[in-house]
Design a protein around this motif. Sequence first.
Motif, PDB file in Angstrom:
ATOM      1  N   LEU A 102      58.925  34.262   1.154  1.00  0.00           N
ATOM      2  CA  LEU A 102      59.771  34.212   2.342  1.00  0.00           C
ATOM      3  C   LEU A 102      61.021  35.016   2.038  1.00  0.00           C
ATOM      4  O   LEU A 102      61.689  34.792   1.027  1.00  0.00           O
ATOM      5  CB  LEU A 102      60.124  32.771   2.685  1.00  0.00           C
ATOM      6  N   VAL A 103      61.306  35.965   2.927  1.00  0.00           N
ATOM      7  CA  VAL A 103      62.358  36.944   2.695  1.00  0.00           C
ATOM      8  C   VAL A 103      63.340  36.932   3.852  1.00  0.00           C
ATOM      9  O   VAL A 103      62.936  36.887   5.018  1.00  0.00           O
ATOM     10  CB  VAL A 103      61.732  38.356   2.535  1.00  0.00           C
ATOM     11  N   ILE A 104      64.607  36.975   3.521  1.00  0.00           N
ATOM     12  CA  ILE A 104      65.653  37.075   4.537  1.00  0.00           C
ATOM     13  C   ILE A 104      65.568  38.462   5.161  1.00  0.00           C
ATOM     14  O   ILE A 104      65.416  39.475   4.472  1.00  0.00           O
ATOM     15  CB  ILE A 104      67.038  36.834   3.912  1.00  0.00           C
ATOM     16  N   GLY A 105      65.641  38.495   6.473  1.00  0.00           N
ATOM     17  CA  GLY A 105      65.487  39.741   7.213  1.00  0.00           C
ATOM     18  C   GLY A 105      66.652  40.702   7.036  1.00  0.00           C
ATOM     19  O   GLY A 105      67.541  40.490   6.234  1.00  0.00           O
ATOM     20  N   GLY A 106      66.603  41.738   7.828  1.00  0.00           N
ATOM     21  CA  GLY A 106      67.619  42.777   7.766  1.00  0.00           C
ATOM     22  C   GLY A 106      66.946  44.141   7.856  1.00  0.00           C
ATOM     23  O   GLY A 106      65.798  44.258   8.273  1.00  0.00           O
ATOM     24  N   VAL A 107      67.653  45.165   7.457  1.00  0.00           N
ATOM     25  CA  VAL A 107      67.159  46.529   7.547  1.00  0.00           C
ATOM     26  C   VAL A 107      66.487  46.903   6.215  1.00  0.00           C
ATOM     27  O   VAL A 107      67.091  46.774   5.155  1.00  0.00           O
ATOM     28  CB  VAL A 107      68.316  47.516   7.842  1.00  0.00           C
ATOM     29  N   TYR A 108      65.232  47.333   6.317  1.00  0.00           N
ATOM     30  CA  TYR A 108      64.460  47.717   5.133  1.00  0.00           C
ATOM     31  C   TYR A 108      63.800  49.065   5.375  1.00  0.00           C
ATOM     32  O   TYR A 108      63.309  49.331   6.482  1.00  0.00           O
ATOM     33  CB  TYR A 108      63.344  46.715   4.846  1.00  0.00           C
ATOM     34  N   GLU A 109      63.712  49.869   4.327  1.00  0.00           N
ATOM     35  CA  GLU A 109      62.895  51.078   4.373  1.00  0.00           C
ATOM     36  C   GLU A 109      61.479  50.668   4.009  1.00  0.00           C
ATOM     37  O   GLU A 109      61.279  49.930   3.048  1.00  0.00           O
ATOM     38  CB  GLU A 109      63.414  52.127   3.405  1.00  0.00           C
ATOM     39  N   VAL A 110      60.502  51.118   4.783  1.00  0.00           N
ATOM     40  CA  VAL A 110      59.114  50.741   4.558  1.00  0.00           C
ATOM     41  C   VAL A 110      58.233  51.976   4.454  1.00  0.00           C
ATOM     42  O   VAL A 110      58.557  53.037   5.002  1.00  0.00           O
ATOM     43  CB  VAL A 110      58.562  49.816   5.666  1.00  0.00           C
ATOM     44  N   SER A 111      57.131  51.817   3.737  1.00  0.00           N
ATOM     45  CA  SER A 111      56.057  52.810   3.723  1.00  0.00           C
ATOM     46  C   SER A 111      54.922  52.215   4.533  1.00  0.00           C
ATOM     47  O   SER A 111      54.572  51.046   4.353  1.00  0.00           O
ATOM     48  CB  SER A 111      55.574  53.079   2.303  1.00  0.00           C
ATOM     49  N   LEU A 112      54.338  53.006   5.402  1.00  0.00           N
ATOM     50  CA  LEU A 112      53.271  52.559   6.266  1.00  0.00           C
ATOM     51  C   LEU A 112      51.964  53.188   5.794  1.00  0.00           C
ATOM     52  O   LEU A 112      51.895  54.398   5.594  1.00  0.00           O
ATOM     53  CB  LEU A 112      53.577  52.969   7.703  1.00  0.00           C
ATOM     54  N   SER A 113      50.939  52.345   5.590  1.00  0.00           N
ATOM     55  CA  SER A 113      49.651  52.870   5.154  1.00  0.00           C
ATOM     56  C   SER A 113      48.522  52.059   5.753  1.00  0.00           C
ATOM     57  O   SER A 113      48.735  50.982   6.310  1.00  0.00           O
ATOM     58  CB  SER A 113      49.547  52.869   3.638  1.00  0.00           C
ATOM     59  N   THR A 114      47.317  52.578   5.660  1.00  0.00           N
ATOM     60  CA  THR A 114      46.108  51.860   6.066  1.00  0.00           C
ATOM     61  C   THR A 114      45.209  51.775   4.844  1.00  0.00           C
ATOM     62  O   THR A 114      45.444  52.434   3.837  1.00  0.00           O
ATOM     63  CB  THR A 114      45.387  52.583   7.205  1.00  0.00           C
ATOM     64  N   LEU A 115      44.185  50.972   4.961  1.00  0.00           N
ATOM     65  CA  LEU A 115      43.253  50.867   3.828  1.00  0.00           C
ATOM     66  C   LEU A 115      42.345  52.046   3.751  1.00  0.00           C
ATOM     67  O   LEU A 115      41.986  52.718   4.570  1.00  0.00           O
ATOM     68  CB  LEU A 115      42.444  49.578   3.936  1.00  0.00           C
TER      69      LEU A 115
END
Length: 115
Positions: A102-115
């Motif tokens: 469980l993580v406190i929200g906010g602004v995060y940089e993400v990498s988006l991928s598929t399987l």
Amino acid sequence: MHWNRRWICCVGFCQYELGRQYPEQTHLTLYRGVNGLEDHEVLWRRGKRAVVLFNNVNAFSSHRERADEFGDYILTVRVPLAKVCCFQELLPGLLRGEGEHLVIGGVYEVSLSTL
């Protein structure tokens, strides 16, 4: 003990344990399965990288293979240890076997991928 005090004690214990288990780390790499980014507030996106504003508290998995069970796309996020408020190994039986954090929200940089 009042509910809020219990939660504060749990978060404090979580931070203590994270510091003990990962003394040299400042972040954890976690994963979240989603069906698309339209349910999230995307602040910026370029190709497979995005900056996303997450809700107050979010569930992530420490196992990429488990995250794909929750959506067609996998968001990979480096979460600061200070934003982790609970994880599966901390209190066995509380969270359900997905390597859940469980993580406190906010602004995060993400990498988006598929399987």
